[in-house]
Design a protein around this motif. Structure first.
Motif, PDB file in Angstrom:
ATOM      1  N   ARG A 253      -4.422  -9.814  18.226  1.00 13.13           N
ATOM      2  CA  ARG A 253      -5.620 -10.220  18.971  1.00 13.13           C
ATOM      3  C   ARG A 253      -5.874 -11.730  18.939  1.00 13.13           C
ATOM      4  N   LYS A 254      -4.867 -12.491  18.548  1.00 13.50           N
ATOM      5  CA  LYS A 254      -4.969 -13.952  18.560  1.00 13.50           C
ATOM      6  C   LYS A 254      -3.980 -14.504  19.573  1.00 13.50           C
ATOM      7  N   TYR A 255      -4.401 -15.594  20.253  1.00  6.23           N
ATOM      8  CA  TYR A 255      -3.515 -16.249  21.208  1.00  6.23           C
ATOM      9  C   TYR A 255      -2.913 -17.502  20.576  1.00  6.23           C
ATOM     10  N   PHE A 256      -1.631 -17.703  20.865  1.00  6.43           N
ATOM     11  CA  PHE A 256      -0.904 -18.852  20.327  1.00  6.43           C
ATOM     12  C   PHE A 256      -0.201 -19.591  21.459  1.00  6.43           C
ATOM     13  N   PHE A 257      -0.016 -20.893  21.240  1.00  2.00           N
ATOM     14  CA  PHE A 257       0.868 -21.685  22.099  1.00  2.00           C
ATOM     15  C   PHE A 257       2.188 -21.820  21.359  1.00  2.00           C
ATOM     16  N   ASP A 258       3.261 -21.275  21.944  1.00  2.00           N
ATOM     17  CA  ASP A 258       4.589 -21.279  21.336  1.00  2.00           C
ATOM     18  C   ASP A 258       5.439 -22.345  22.018  1.00  2.00           C
ATOM     19  N   GLU A 259       5.666 -23.442  21.304  1.00  2.00           N
ATOM     20  CA  GLU A 259       6.414 -24.582  21.851  1.00  2.00           C
ATOM     21  C   GLU A 259       7.918 -24.379  21.753  1.00  2.00           C
ATOM     22  N   GLY A 260       8.340 -23.432  20.963  1.00  4.11           N
ATOM     23  CA  GLY A 260       9.763 -23.201  20.744  1.00  4.11           C
ATOM     24  C   GLY A 260      10.169 -23.529  19.332  1.00  4.11           C
ATOM     25  N   LYS A 261       9.625 -24.658  18.832  1.00  3.26           N
ATOM     26  CA  LYS A 261       9.885 -25.069  17.453  1.00  3.26           C
ATOM     27  C   LYS A 261       8.676 -24.826  16.548  1.00  3.26           C
ATOM     28  N   PHE A 262       7.519 -24.678  17.153  1.00  2.00           N
ATOM     29  CA  PHE A 262       6.313 -24.403  16.364  1.00  2.00           C
ATOM     30  C   PHE A 262       5.357 -23.554  17.189  1.00  2.00           C
ATOM     31  N   GLN A 263       4.390 -22.969  16.509  1.00  2.00           N
ATOM     32  CA  GLN A 263       3.311 -22.238  17.152  1.00  2.00           C
ATOM     33  C   GLN A 263       1.975 -22.735  16.606  1.00  2.00           C
ATOM     34  N   VAL A 264       0.986 -22.849  17.483  1.00  2.00           N
ATOM     35  CA  VAL A 264      -0.368 -23.199  17.047  1.00  2.00           C
ATOM     36  C   VAL A 264      -1.341 -22.196  17.666  1.00  2.00           C
ATOM     37  N   LYS A 265      -2.367 -21.858  16.894  1.00  2.00           N
ATOM     38  CA  LYS A 265      -3.341 -20.865  17.345  1.00  2.00           C
ATOM     39  C   LYS A 265      -4.425 -21.517  18.190  1.00  2.00           C
ATOM     40  N   ILE A 274      -7.494 -18.312  28.918  1.00  2.00           N
ATOM     41  CA  ILE A 274      -6.057 -18.345  28.676  1.00  2.00           C
ATOM     42  C   ILE A 274      -5.430 -16.956  28.780  1.00  2.00           C
ATOM     43  N   ALA A 275      -6.242 -15.903  28.672  1.00  2.00           N
ATOM     44  CA  ALA A 275      -5.705 -14.530  28.663  1.00  2.00           C
ATOM     45  C   ALA A 275      -4.807 -14.227  29.864  1.00  2.00           C
ATOM     46  N   PRO A 276      -5.152 -14.658  31.095  1.00  2.00           N
ATOM     47  CA  PRO A 276      -4.274 -14.361  32.236  1.00  2.00           C
ATOM     48  C   PRO A 276      -2.897 -15.026  32.130  1.00  2.00           C
ATOM     49  N   TYR A 277      -2.746 -15.971  31.231  1.00  2.00           N
ATOM     50  CA  TYR A 277      -1.475 -16.687  31.088  1.00  2.00           C
ATOM     51  C   TYR A 277      -0.612 -16.125  29.963  1.00  2.00           C
ATOM     52  N   GLU A 278      -1.020 -14.998  29.384  1.00  2.00           N
ATOM     53  CA  GLU A 278      -0.206 -14.405  28.319  1.00  2.00           C
ATOM     54  C   GLU A 278       1.216 -14.128  28.827  1.00  2.00           C
ATOM     55  N   GLY A 279       2.201 -14.609  28.055  1.00  2.00           N
ATOM     56  CA  GLY A 279       3.596 -14.421  28.433  1.00  2.00           C
ATOM     57  C   GLY A 279       4.099 -15.411  29.460  1.00  2.00           C
TER      58      GLY A 279
END
Length: 368
Positions: A253-265, A274-279
């Motif tokens: 239930r948490k959204y993250f930005f996954d840069e490839g080398k790191f993730q931030v919440k 941001i929910a419509p942009y999941e995936g």
């Protein structure tokens, strides 16, 4: 005094093949200091010249107060313009340069002298009145150009990149002088620049232009904190905002930005937008001052922590720029003067996720 309205203003060159200015709608309030800012060729100077009457318009309307001035000659618009190259007559002394426009309009000699000396006193150039332009520094010549505009007592002052020929120290000084002049004259100023520092420090409102179109018009801090798209975010701010391509993911239930080398919440307040942009791929923008060395932000959440290599440390006296590499993206952090990490060593950094921006990777419009 004057307010100015631009309605659907357009300027087309090459027989209709290229729009230098496209459908500009703008209202400039009485006594406002408005900045037109953007890269070379964005249409800001063309817009200014159309207001001045130095450039014909292809379509649209220009109103000064309640008067439509589309067909009014430049000399009858009661507007004064200060140019980048000063445009002083080399064979005339300072007094003659400042008085020239008034003499053309057949002002009495006593009135001309009174106005010239008043303007010279305001600008601190009285002692230069007998000198030729070649005997003056760049800053002094710019003051003369300002003085020539002041003596006309116009309802609107137009400035076309007036400080771009000056060195850095003189630009700072002249920015202050123009501020003082504005406060003293209490009239409408429209100022064109490509320098975002001038835009941020001088204007009541900033108009950001690109490709002949207005992208955003707001007060400086709104443009800085709430850019409408990626271009505005990148153009306003020094050093420029850091952009990173990545994907929005969800876990527990948490959204993250996954840069490839790191993730931030992401912070909770971002979830609805941001929910419509999941995936999906998005662009994250984070300004250099919103990235901290973990050593000096020990209470920060591990979910906001990023590991990167510090490649260059650039001390600037009161602050330090760190040039960093995540393994996928290069980015810059602006930290305190006391923060000097080792070069070519990994370090932990903290992103202030309440300050980051997200942009649609296709439209480049702001999501958050």
């Amino acid at each position: 005094m004057a307010n100015i309205r631009l309605k659907n203003l357009c300027k087309t060159y090459n027989g209709g093949g290229m729009d230098a200015v496209h459908n500009v709608n703008l209202e400039i309030r009485d006594k406002e200091f408005l900045i037109l800012v953007g890269p070379s060729g964005c249409g800001k100077s063309t817009t200014l010249r159309m207001i001045a009457g130095l450039e014909s318009i292809s379509s649209g309307e220009i109103w000064i107060n309640d008067r439509l001035v589309n067909d009014v000659p430049a000399k009858d618009r009661n507007i004064a313009m200060v140019f980048q190259n000063y445009a002083l007559y080399p064979h005339m002394n300072v007094y003659e340069n400042m008085a020239f426009g008034l003499k053309l309009r057949s002002y009495p000699k006593a009135e001309v002298k009174k106005r010239v000396y008043e303007a010279a006193e305001i600008l601190g150039i009285t002692r230069y009145l007998e000198r030729r332009p070649r005997e003056l520094s760049g800053g002094e010549r710019q003051r003369v150009a300002l003085g020539r505009a002041i003596v006309r007592k116009p309802v609107v002052f137009l400035f076309d990149e007036p400080l771009s020929n000056l060195d850095a120290k003189m630009r700072v000084q002249m920015r202050t002088e123009i501020h003082k002049l504005r406060m003293r004259l209490q009239t409408t100023f429209i100022y064109v620049t490509h320098d975002q520092t001038e835009a941020m420090t001088m204007g009541d409102r900033i108009v950001v232009m690109d490709k002949g179109v207005i992208l955003q018009c707001a007060d400086p801090m709104t443009v800085y904190d709430q850019p409408v798209n990626k271009f505005v975010a990148s153009f306003i701010g020094s050093p420029p905002i850091n952009f990173m391509q990545g994907r929005i993911t969800r876990r527990e239930r948490k959204y993250f930005f996954d840069e490839g080398k790191f993730q931030v919440k992401l912070i909770d307040g971002m979830y609805p937008k941001i929910a419509p942009y999941e995936g999906r791929d998005v662009i994250m923008g984070v300004r250099s001052e919103d990235i901290y060395d973990k050593l000096f932000a020990s209470e920060a959440s591990p979910e906001n922590t990023v590991r990167a290599t510090c490649e260059v440390v650039e001390p600037l006296g009161s602050e330090v720029f760190l040039y960093l590499n995540s393994g996928k993206h290069n980015f810059i952090a602006r930290v305190g003067a006391h923060d000097r990490p080792d070069v070519n060593r990994d370090m932990d950094l903290v992103f202030d996720m309440s300050k980051v921006h997200f942009f649609d990777s296709k439209t480049e419009e702001t999501i958050i």
